[in-house]
Design a protein around this motif. Structure first.
Motif, PDB file in Angstrom:
ATOM      1  N   LEU A 220      43.477  33.846 -24.590  1.00 16.21           N
ATOM      2  CA  LEU A 220      44.541  34.815 -24.858  1.00 16.21           C
ATOM      3  C   LEU A 220      44.007  36.241 -24.809  1.00 16.21           C
ATOM      4  O   LEU A 220      44.716  37.156 -24.377  1.00 16.21           O
ATOM      5  CB  LEU A 220      45.182  34.531 -26.215  1.00 16.21           C
ATOM      6  CG  LEU A 220      46.015  33.246 -26.303  1.00 16.21           C
ATOM      7  CD1 LEU A 220      46.536  33.044 -27.717  1.00 16.21           C
ATOM      8  CD2 LEU A 220      47.182  33.291 -25.322  1.00 16.21           C
ATOM      9  N   VAL A 290      51.569  28.599 -23.964  1.00 13.07           N
ATOM     10  CA  VAL A 290      51.304  29.706 -24.897  1.00 13.07           C
ATOM     11  C   VAL A 290      50.769  30.924 -24.139  1.00 13.07           C
ATOM     12  O   VAL A 290      51.214  32.059 -24.358  1.00 13.07           O
ATOM     13  CB  VAL A 290      50.307  29.263 -25.990  1.00 13.07           C
ATOM     14  CG1 VAL A 290      49.908  30.452 -26.859  1.00 13.07           C
ATOM     15  CG2 VAL A 290      50.912  28.173 -26.850  1.00 13.07           C
ATOM     16  N   PHE A 294      52.689  34.495 -23.666  1.00 15.34           N
ATOM     17  CA  PHE A 294      52.050  35.700 -24.184  1.00 15.34           C
ATOM     18  C   PHE A 294      51.903  36.760 -23.093  1.00 15.34           C
ATOM     19  O   PHE A 294      52.147  37.953 -23.323  1.00 15.34           O
ATOM     20  CB  PHE A 294      50.683  35.358 -24.767  1.00 15.34           C
ATOM     21  CG  PHE A 294      49.942  36.538 -25.331  1.00 15.34           C
ATOM     22  CD1 PHE A 294      50.248  37.038 -26.580  1.00 15.34           C
ATOM     23  CD2 PHE A 294      48.935  37.156 -24.597  1.00 15.34           C
ATOM     24  CE1 PHE A 294      49.573  38.135 -27.091  1.00 15.34           C
ATOM     25  CE2 PHE A 294      48.265  38.248 -25.095  1.00 15.34           C
ATOM     26  CZ  PHE A 294      48.579  38.736 -26.350  1.00 15.34           C
ATOM     27  N   SER A 327      47.650  43.403 -30.847  1.00 12.38           N
ATOM     28  CA  SER A 327      47.591  42.104 -30.175  1.00 12.38           C
ATOM     29  C   SER A 327      46.270  41.393 -30.464  1.00 12.38           C
ATOM     30  O   SER A 327      46.250  40.166 -30.669  1.00 12.38           O
ATOM     31  CB  SER A 327      47.765  42.280 -28.666  1.00 12.38           C
ATOM     32  OG  SER A 327      49.015  42.863 -28.366  1.00 12.38           O
ATOM     33  N   ILE A 331      46.031  37.775 -32.207  1.00 10.40           N
ATOM     34  CA  ILE A 331      45.365  36.657 -31.532  1.00 10.40           C
ATOM     35  C   ILE A 331      44.279  36.059 -32.413  1.00 10.40           C
ATOM     36  O   ILE A 331      44.189  34.835 -32.576  1.00 10.40           O
ATOM     37  CB  ILE A 331      44.772  37.132 -30.191  1.00 10.40           C
ATOM     38  CG1 ILE A 331      45.886  37.446 -29.196  1.00 10.40           C
ATOM     39  CG2 ILE A 331      43.844  36.066 -29.608  1.00 10.40           C
ATOM     40  CD1 ILE A 331      45.394  38.098 -27.919  1.00 10.40           C
ATOM     41  N   ALA A 336      49.726  33.932 -32.186  1.00 11.36           N
ATOM     42  CA  ALA A 336      50.128  34.357 -30.846  1.00 11.36           C
ATOM     43  C   ALA A 336      51.533  33.878 -30.491  1.00 11.36           C
ATOM     44  O   ALA A 336      52.296  34.605 -29.836  1.00 11.36           O
ATOM     45  CB  ALA A 336      49.128  33.851 -29.811  1.00 11.36           C
ATOM     46  N   TYR A 339      54.242  35.864 -32.361  1.00 12.33           N
ATOM     47  CA  TYR A 339      54.125  37.230 -31.863  1.00 12.33           C
ATOM     48  C   TYR A 339      54.771  37.361 -30.486  1.00 12.33           C
ATOM     49  O   TYR A 339      55.501  38.325 -30.216  1.00 12.33           O
ATOM     50  CB  TYR A 339      52.648  37.603 -31.808  1.00 12.33           C
ATOM     51  CG  TYR A 339      52.359  38.997 -31.293  1.00 12.33           C
ATOM     52  CD1 TYR A 339      52.748  40.119 -32.017  1.00 12.33           C
ATOM     53  CD2 TYR A 339      51.663  39.181 -30.091  1.00 12.33           C
ATOM     54  CE1 TYR A 339      52.455  41.399 -31.556  1.00 12.33           C
ATOM     55  CE2 TYR A 339      51.368  40.450 -29.630  1.00 12.33           C
ATOM     56  CZ  TYR A 339      51.765  41.553 -30.361  1.00 12.33           C
ATOM     57  OH  TYR A 339      51.479  42.806 -29.900  1.00 12.33           O
ATOM     58  N   SER A 340      54.519  36.381 -29.613  1.00 12.45           N
ATOM     59  CA  SER A 340      55.132  36.402 -28.275  1.00 12.45           C
ATOM     60  C   SER A 340      56.649  36.297 -28.366  1.00 12.45           C
ATOM     61  O   SER A 340      57.378  37.008 -27.663  1.00 12.45           O
ATOM     62  CB  SER A 340      54.579  35.250 -27.429  1.00 12.45           C
ATOM     63  OG  SER A 340      53.173  35.343 -27.304  1.00 12.45           O
TER      64      SER A 340
END
Length: 363
Positions: A220, A290, A294, A327, A331, A336, A339-340
């Protein structure tokens, strides 16, 4: 003449690409702690001499940067205020070549500043062949573009013979693909440089954390670096929308369809990174989903920020810095996925309520 070009053509080039240089400077010197800066860059330089592929990639990057300089000068020469450059044909041919060599050498100063310590490290490590290749490639590139400019000034009136025409079928261009065609036709160097920077940063991140490369958070972080590498591409796309596609708001296209078109554009734009990430994740479904979510959420967030600040690059780079730190924290904390989803929801809400309220003429 060189002094005149320094105050006009070269100054305009650096002013037009100031944002790109600031971003590159931050990536090179701002992401590493000051105490580790020298060892970090020495390690990068040793990697250049340890791998023929990395050395070739570095030379290709120089060539692409030089092509960008060349395209910028060609574009400026079409403007009325630079028609005086055609008068160089009246001067001695040797002086013309030396002048263009000096111009491109000044344009290559950001790279030259890094090449000098790179040569020093190579000499210290006794990698004489690689050092010779670096110096030779550097001068050959400068000589090639200087000779090309010499030909443009002196022999542009001579028609070029076409020996073969490749039959290219005319394809329909759906409305949603126009930004992609614009990048390919008008901003190809910007696109290629962004892709090279994206893959380089992704690879460097995976290499730095090779001992824990199976951790999803490492991948990520690489995707975050790839998203930031596309920050200027997104700015160029939005600039094109405000300058050339502002009429599209009067077309009978539903807002949900516009959002779908934007999502498709980002998916196509991010396909190389998606495939590369798929290989790095060993084809596992959940890590791939994921990472994909993201990456797309990050790209759409940068687009939303540009809408909000109306393409103000000074504020944009502050937002890029804030986006990077937030970010990274998310992470590392393992959030993540929410958050995405939050970023995507924010973009859809902003697009739904503020798209038609944003005056593209003010950008």
């Amino acid at each position: 003449m060189l002094r005149l070009l320094l105050k006009t053509l070269i100054k305009e080039f650096y002013a037009a690409h100031a944002g790109l240089f600031l971003f590159g400077f931050y990536v090179a010197f701002g992401v590493v702690e000051a105490s580790q800066l020298l060892s970090y860059h020495k390690t990068l330089m040793l990697m250049v001499y340890a791998s023929h592929f990395i050395l070739a990639s570095v030379c290709c990057f120089w060539a692409l940067y030089l092509l960008k300089c060349l395209f910028f000068i060609r574009k400026q020469m079409k403007l009325e205020q630079y028609h005086f450059l055609r008068l160089l044909a009246t001067t001695e041919k040797k002086r013309q070549f030396i002048l263009w060599f000096q111009v491109y050498a000044v344009l290559l100063l950001p790279i030259l500043i890094y090449v000098l310590p790179l040569i020093y490290v190579g000499l210290a490590e006794k990698a004489f062949i690689a050092v010779f290749i670096i110096i030779s490639v550097f001068f050959l590139l400068l000589a090639a573009v200087s000779a090309y400019m010499f030909r443009i000034i002196n022999y542009s009136h001579v028609p070029v013979k076409v020996y073969f025409v490749f039959p290219c079928p005319q394809l329909k261009k759906p409305y949603w693909t126009w930004p992609l065609y614009y990048l390919l036709n008008e901003q190809m160097m910007m696109l290629f440089l962004s892709k090279i920077l994206s893959f380089t940063m992704f690879t460097v991140v995976m290499w730095m954390f090779n001992d824990v490369s199976k951790d999803l958070r490492v991948a990520l972080i690489g995707i975050l670096a790839a998203v930031l590498a596309h920050s200027m591409v997104i700015q160029v796309m939005l600039r094109q929308e405000s300058d050339q596609l502002s009429f599209s708001r009067s077309l009978p296209i539903r807002l949900s369809t516009r959002m779908g078109h934007t999502l498709l554009v980002f998916l196509v734009l991010f396909i190389p990174e998606i495939l590369f990430y798929l290989l790095r994740s060993d084809g596992q479904f959940w890590p791939f989903i994921v990472g994909l979510g993201f990456g797309i959420a990050g790209l759409m967030t940068l687009r939303m920020v540009l809408y909000w600040i109306k393409l103000d690059l000074d504020r944009y780079f502050k937002w890029l810095l804030a986006f990077f730190f937030v970010s990274m924290f998310v992470i590392l904390a393992g959030y993540a996925v929410p958050y995405s989803l939050l970023l995507l929801a924010s973009y859809f809400l902003y697009f739904f309520f503020c798209y038609y309220r944003t005056d593209l003429k003010e950008m």
